[in-house]
Design an enzyme around this catalytic site. Structure first.
Site, PDB file in Angstrom:
ATOM      1  N   LYS A   1      36.010  72.563  55.255  1.00  0.00           N
ATOM      2  CA  LYS A   1      34.764  72.798  54.433  1.00  0.00           C
ATOM      3  C   LYS A   1      34.597  74.078  54.596  1.00  0.00           C
ATOM      4  O   LYS A   1      34.898  74.880  55.535  1.00  0.00           O
ATOM      5  CB  LYS A   1      33.689  71.749  54.754  1.00  0.00           C
TER       6      LYS A   1
ATOM      7  N   ASP B   1      31.152  72.311  46.019  1.00  0.00           N
ATOM      8  CA  ASP B   1      30.162  71.568  46.536  1.00  0.00           C
ATOM      9  C   ASP B   1      28.732  72.165  45.775  1.00  0.00           C
ATOM     10  O   ASP B   1      28.905  72.828  44.713  1.00  0.00           O
ATOM     11  CB  ASP B   1      30.432  71.804  47.913  1.00  0.00           C
TER      12      ASP B   1
HETATM   13  P1  NDP Z   1      25.129  70.812  42.556  1.00  0.00           P
HETATM   14  O1  NDP Z   1      24.951  72.058  43.095  1.00  0.00           O
HETATM   15  O2  NDP Z   1      25.894  70.688  41.466  1.00  0.00           O
HETATM   16  O3  NDP Z   1      23.981  69.960  42.519  1.00  0.00           O
HETATM   17  C1  NDP Z   1      23.058  69.906  43.836  1.00  0.00           C
HETATM   18  C2  NDP Z   1      21.865  69.155  43.213  1.00  0.00           C
HETATM   19  O4  NDP Z   1      21.212  68.693  44.353  1.00  0.00           O
HETATM   20  C3  NDP Z   1      20.895  70.063  42.524  1.00  0.00           C
HETATM   21  O5  NDP Z   1      19.843  69.300  41.666  1.00  0.00           O
HETATM   22  C4  NDP Z   1      19.917  70.541  43.567  1.00  0.00           C
HETATM   23  O6  NDP Z   1      18.735  71.026  43.155  1.00  0.00           O
HETATM   24  C5  NDP Z   1      19.921  69.669  44.670  1.00  0.00           C
HETATM   25  N1  NDP Z   1      19.887  69.831  45.824  1.00  0.00           N
HETATM   26  C6  NDP Z   1      20.566  70.706  46.685  1.00  0.00           C
HETATM   27  N2  NDP Z   1      20.245  71.060  47.986  1.00  0.00           N
HETATM   28  C7  NDP Z   1      18.929  70.318  48.002  1.00  0.00           C
HETATM   29  C8  NDP Z   1      17.944  70.355  49.152  1.00  0.00           C
HETATM   30  N3  NDP Z   1      17.897  71.190  49.988  1.00  0.00           N
HETATM   31  N4  NDP Z   1      16.477  69.701  48.787  1.00  0.00           N
HETATM   32  C9  NDP Z   1      16.597  69.039  47.675  1.00  0.00           C
HETATM   33  N5  NDP Z   1      17.550  69.001  46.554  1.00  0.00           N
HETATM   34  C10 NDP Z   1      18.641  69.862  46.595  1.00  0.00           C
HETATM   35  O7  NDP Z   1      25.956  70.176  43.825  1.00  0.00           O
HETATM   36  P2  NDP Z   1      26.809  68.626  43.669  1.00  0.00           P
HETATM   37  O8  NDP Z   1      26.248  67.896  42.690  1.00  0.00           O
HETATM   38  O9  NDP Z   1      28.349  69.144  43.489  1.00  0.00           O
HETATM   39  O10 NDP Z   1      26.685  68.113  45.250  1.00  0.00           O
HETATM   40  C11 NDP Z   1      25.726  67.453  45.490  1.00  0.00           C
HETATM   41  C12 NDP Z   1      26.013  66.447  46.652  1.00  0.00           C
HETATM   42  O11 NDP Z   1      27.300  65.813  46.516  1.00  0.00           O
HETATM   43  C13 NDP Z   1      26.192  67.268  47.977  1.00  0.00           C
HETATM   44  O12 NDP Z   1      25.922  66.730  49.256  1.00  0.00           O
HETATM   45  C14 NDP Z   1      27.844  67.495  48.120  1.00  0.00           C
HETATM   46  O13 NDP Z   1      28.207  67.662  49.221  1.00  0.00           O
HETATM   47  C15 NDP Z   1      27.995  66.069  47.519  1.00  0.00           C
HETATM   48  N6  NDP Z   1      29.446  66.123  46.966  1.00  0.00           N
HETATM   49  C16 NDP Z   1      29.944  66.745  46.019  1.00  0.00           C
HETATM   50  C17 NDP Z   1      31.160  66.447  45.383  1.00  0.00           C
HETATM   51  C18 NDP Z   1      31.813  67.488  44.349  1.00  0.00           C
HETATM   52  O14 NDP Z   1      32.751  67.309  43.869  1.00  0.00           O
HETATM   53  N7  NDP Z   1      30.681  68.335  43.785  1.00  0.00           N
HETATM   54  C19 NDP Z   1      32.139  65.666  45.903  1.00  0.00           C
HETATM   55  C20 NDP Z   1      31.428  64.687  47.032  1.00  0.00           C
HETATM   56  C21 NDP Z   1      30.250  64.980  47.546  1.00  0.00           C
HETATM   57  P3  NDP Z   1      18.479  72.721  42.882  1.00  0.00           P
HETATM   58  O15 NDP Z   1      19.049  73.093  41.807  1.00  0.00           O
HETATM   59  O16 NDP Z   1      16.870  72.719  42.931  1.00  0.00           O
HETATM   60  O17 NDP Z   1      18.852  73.344  44.451  1.00  0.00           O
HETATM   61  O1  2IT Z   2      32.463  66.629  49.603  1.00  0.00           O
HETATM   62  C1  2IT Z   2      33.258  66.538  48.876  1.00  0.00           C
HETATM   63  O2  2IT Z   2      34.185  65.849  48.912  1.00  0.00           O
HETATM   64  C2  2IT Z   2      33.326  67.731  48.123  1.00  0.00           C
HETATM   65  N1  2IT Z   2      32.710  68.561  47.789  1.00  0.00           N
HETATM   66  C3  2IT Z   2      34.968  67.871  46.993  1.00  0.00           C
HETATM   67  C4  2IT Z   2      36.071  68.281  47.706  1.00  0.00           C
HETATM   68  C5  2IT Z   2      37.148  68.672  47.175  1.00  0.00           C
HETATM   69  O3  2IT Z   2      38.147  69.342  47.739  1.00  0.00           O
HETATM   70  O4  2IT Z   2      37.592  68.238  45.914  1.00  0.00           O
END
Ligand code: NDP
Ligand code: 2IT
Length: 449
Positions: free
Chosen positions: A126, A166
Site C-alpha cells: 500500500k 484508493d
Molecule cells: P474515494 O476517494 O473515491 O471516496 C472516498 C469517500 O469516502 C468519499 O465520499 C469521502 O468523502 C469519504 N471519506 C474519505 N475519508 C473520509 C473520512 N476521513 N471521513 C469521512 N468520510 C471520508 O475512495 P474509494 O471509494 O476508492 O475508497 C473508499 C474506501 O474503500 C477506502 O476505505 C478504501 O481503502 C476502500 N477500498 C477501495 C478500493 C478501490 O478499488 N478504490 C478497493 C477496496 C477498498 P470526501 O470526499 O468528503 O472526503
Molecule cells: O484496498 C484495496 O484493495 C484497493 N484500494 C485496491 C487495490 C488494487 O490494487 O486494486
C-alpha cells in the site's frame, strides 16, 4: 489465549506502540487465528507470525511540488511493500491528509490477506501521501503526481510492485502517474499500475469492481442465511468509487438505497437515491453531497456533528460502510442494531472498530468483512494485469462474470473455514483463517526469507 499468539501480539504492540491502526489490524487477525495456531505447534520455531507482521520494506520519501501560486509545497510519500509471498506487491495509493505510517501499514497488512483470498498471484502493499487533493486544480494534481512518481518509479514495476487507486486516487491520478512512469522508464509497461483508463490499457469493469464485488459477496452471504438483497433498505457511507458502484449494483438487485454521505454529512432520500445525480456531483463536478438537494428538494441533509456519522442513525436493513477506517463506532453499531439492521458489508478497509464488529457478531448481525467483501477491486486489478500481459481485452461482461465467480469463491472460502474451525457464520474469522492458511503454506514452502 494461545501463548505464542499472545507473545507475538505483545511484541507487535510494544514495537509499534504509536501505530494504533496497525496494531488494531494485527490484533483483529491474530485473535481469530487461535484454533489454527493451536493445531500447528511448529509455527513458533520458524517465527511464522513474527515474519507475517513485519513488512519486507517501507519506503518514505519527500514529494516537493509547486502550487498554482508558485509556492513550493512538500508532502510525505509512502510505499509499504509488506509481502511478496504469493506475487508482486499489490495495493492502492491513498492521497488524504490523514495518511501516516500507521495507516499505510494497516492497509498493506490487510491487503496481504485480501489478495490471498482472491486466489490470484498478488502479494500485499500500500502507499500514498498526506497530500490533500481537495480544492486542488488539475495542474496541481498533475504536478504532484509527477513528483510522487519521480521517486516511486525506482521501487515499482509490473513484476515488482503494482500500485492502483484508493481514497483520493482515481483514473485521473493514475493517468498522470502512468504518464510520468512511462516517460522516465522509456518503456511501455502497461501492467505497472492498475485502474488505468480504458483508452490506454485499463480493464473494463475495474471502476465498478469493488462496489459490485461487495454486493456479490452480500448476495452470497444473505443467500446462505435464506435471505436476499431484493426489497431491502440500504444505507451507504461515502460517495466515492466504492460507494457509487455498490449503490448501482444494489439498486439493480432491487434494493432501495436511501442514504449516502461524504466527509461533511449525509443525505437521506426516502424515495431512493438518484444515482445519476450523485455521479454528476461526485464524478463530474467533484462537488459536495449536500448539492443533491438542489434537485431533490424533499431529501434531507444531515451535517456531521461530532465523531459518529449521522448516517448510522438512519433505519436500514443493510449498512455498507464505504468511506474510511473506524467510521462505525460502538455507538453507531448499537444504533444500527437498535434499528434492526440485518447485515453489514464492509466496502471500506476496517470501517468498523473492533468493538463495533464484536457487538454485531454478538447480536447475530451478519458481517461481510472488508478483506473478503471488498476484494473485488484488487481481484479485477489482477485481471487488468493479466490482460496487459496478454495484450488483449475482455469485454465488460467477461470481466464482470470473472469477478462474480471470484466473489462466490471468496465467500465459500470464508464460510468453509469458519465452519471447519468452529465459528460457523462468523465470516470475519473465516476470512482471516482462510487467507492465513494459504499464506502460511507459501511461507513454509519458501524457507526462511
Ligand atoms: P474515494 O476517494 O473515491 O471516496 C472516498 C469517500 O469516502 C468519499 O465520499 C469521502 O468523502 C469519504 N471519506 C474519505 N475519508 C473520509 C473520512 N476521513 N471521513 C469521512 N468520510 C471520508 O475512495 P474509494 O471509494 O476508492 O475508497 C473508499 C474506501 O474503500 C477506502 O476505505 C478504501 O481503502 C476502500 N477500498 C477501495 C478500493 C478501490 O478499488 N478504490 C478497493 C477496496 C477498498 P470526501 O470526499 O468528503 O472526503
Ligand atoms: O484496498 C484495496 O484493495 C484497493 N484500494 C485496491 C487495490 C488494487 O490494487 O486494486
Amino acid at each position: 489465549m494461545n501463548e505464542y499468539l499472545k507473545k507475538v501480539l505483545e511484541e507487535t504492540e510494544s514495537k509499534n506502540c504509536s501505530e494504533k491502526e496497525y496494531i488494531q489490524a494485527v490484533k483483529e487477525v491474530l485473535t481469530t487465528l487461535e484454533p489454527v495456531i493451536e493445531a500447528h505447534d511448529d509455527y513458533e520455531k520458524i517465527a511464522l507470525l513474527e515474519r507475517m507482521v513485519e513488512p519486507e520494506r517501507i519506503i518514505t520519501f519527500r514529494v516537493p511540488w509547486v502550487d498554482d501560486n508558485g509556492q513550493v509545497q512538500v508532502n510525505r510519500g509512502f510505499r509499504v511493500q509488506f509481502s511478496s509471498l504469493i506475487g508482486p506487491y499489490k495495493g492502492g495509493l491513498r492521497f488524504h491528509p490523514s495518511v501516516n505510517q500507521s495507516i499505510m501499514k494497516f492497509l498493506a497488512f490487510e491487503q496481504i490477506f485480501k489478495n490471498a483470498l482472491t486466489g490470484l498471484p498478488i502479494g500485499g502493499g500500500k502507499g500514498g501521501s498526506d497530500f490533500d487533493p481537495k480544492g486542488k486544480s488539475d495542474n496541481e494534481i498533475m504536478r504532484f503526481c509527477q513528483s510522487f512518481m519521480t521517486e516511486l518509479y525506482r521501487h515499482i514495476g509490473q513484476d515488482v510492485d503494482v500500485p492502483a487507486g484508493d481514497i483520493g486516487v482515481g483514473a485521473r491520478e493514475i493517468g498522470y502517474l502512468f504518464g510520468q512512469y512511462k516517460r522516465i522508464r522509456n518503456a511501455y509497461e502497461g501492467g505497472v499500475l492498475t485502474g488505468k483508463d480504458i483508452s490506454y490499457g485499463g480493464s473494463l469493469a475495474r471502476k465498478e469492481a469493488t462496489g459490485y464485488g461487495l454486493i456479490f459477496f452480500m448476495r452470497e452471504m444473505l443467500k446462505a442465511h435464506k435471505n436476499c438483497i431484493c426489497g431491502k433498505i440500504v444505507t451507504i457511507s461515502g460517495s466515492g468509487n466504492v460507494a457509487i458502484y455498490a449503490c448501482e449494483k444494489a439498486q439493480e438487485y432491487g434494493a432501495k438505497v436511501v442514504a449516502m454521505s461524504d466527509s461533511n454529512g449525509c443525505i437521506y432520500d426516502k424515495n431512493g437515491i438518484d444515482l445519476d445525480l450523485i455521479k454528476q456531483i461526485k464524478e463530474v463536478e467533484r462537488g459536495r453531497i449536500k448539492e443533491y438537494l438542489r434537485v431533490h428538494k424533499d431529501a434531507e441533509y444531515i451535517e456531521n456533528n461530532g465523531e459518529d456519522s449521522p448516517i448510522w442513525t438512519i433505519k436500514t436493513d443493510i449498512a455498507l460502510p464505504c468511506a474510511t477506517q473506524n467510521e462505525v463506532s460502538l455507538i453507531s453499531a448499537k444504533k444500527l442494531v437498535e434499528n434492526g439492521v440485518l447485515a453489514i458489508g464492509e466496502g471500506a478497509n476496517m470501517p468498523c472498530t473492533a468493538e463495533a464488529t464484536e457487538y454485531f457478531l454478538a447480536t447475530n448481525v451478519l458481517v461481510a468483512p472488508a478483506k473478503a467483501a471488498n476484494a473485488g477491486g484488487v481481484a479485477t486489478s489482477a485481471i487488468e494485469m493479466s490482460q496487459n500481459s496478454m495484450r488483449f481485452y475482455y469485454t465488460f461482461e467477461e470481466v464482470e462474470e470473472k469477478l462474480d465467480r471470484i466473489m462466490v469463491n471468496i465467500f465459500n472460502s470464508c464460510k468453509n473455514a469458519a465452519e471447519k474451525y468452529g465459528c460457523s457464520g462468523n465470516y470475519v474469522a473465516g476470512a482471516n483463517i482462510a487467507a492465513f492458511q494459504k499464506l502460511a503454506k507459501a511461507m513454509r514452502s519458501q524457507g526462511i526469507v
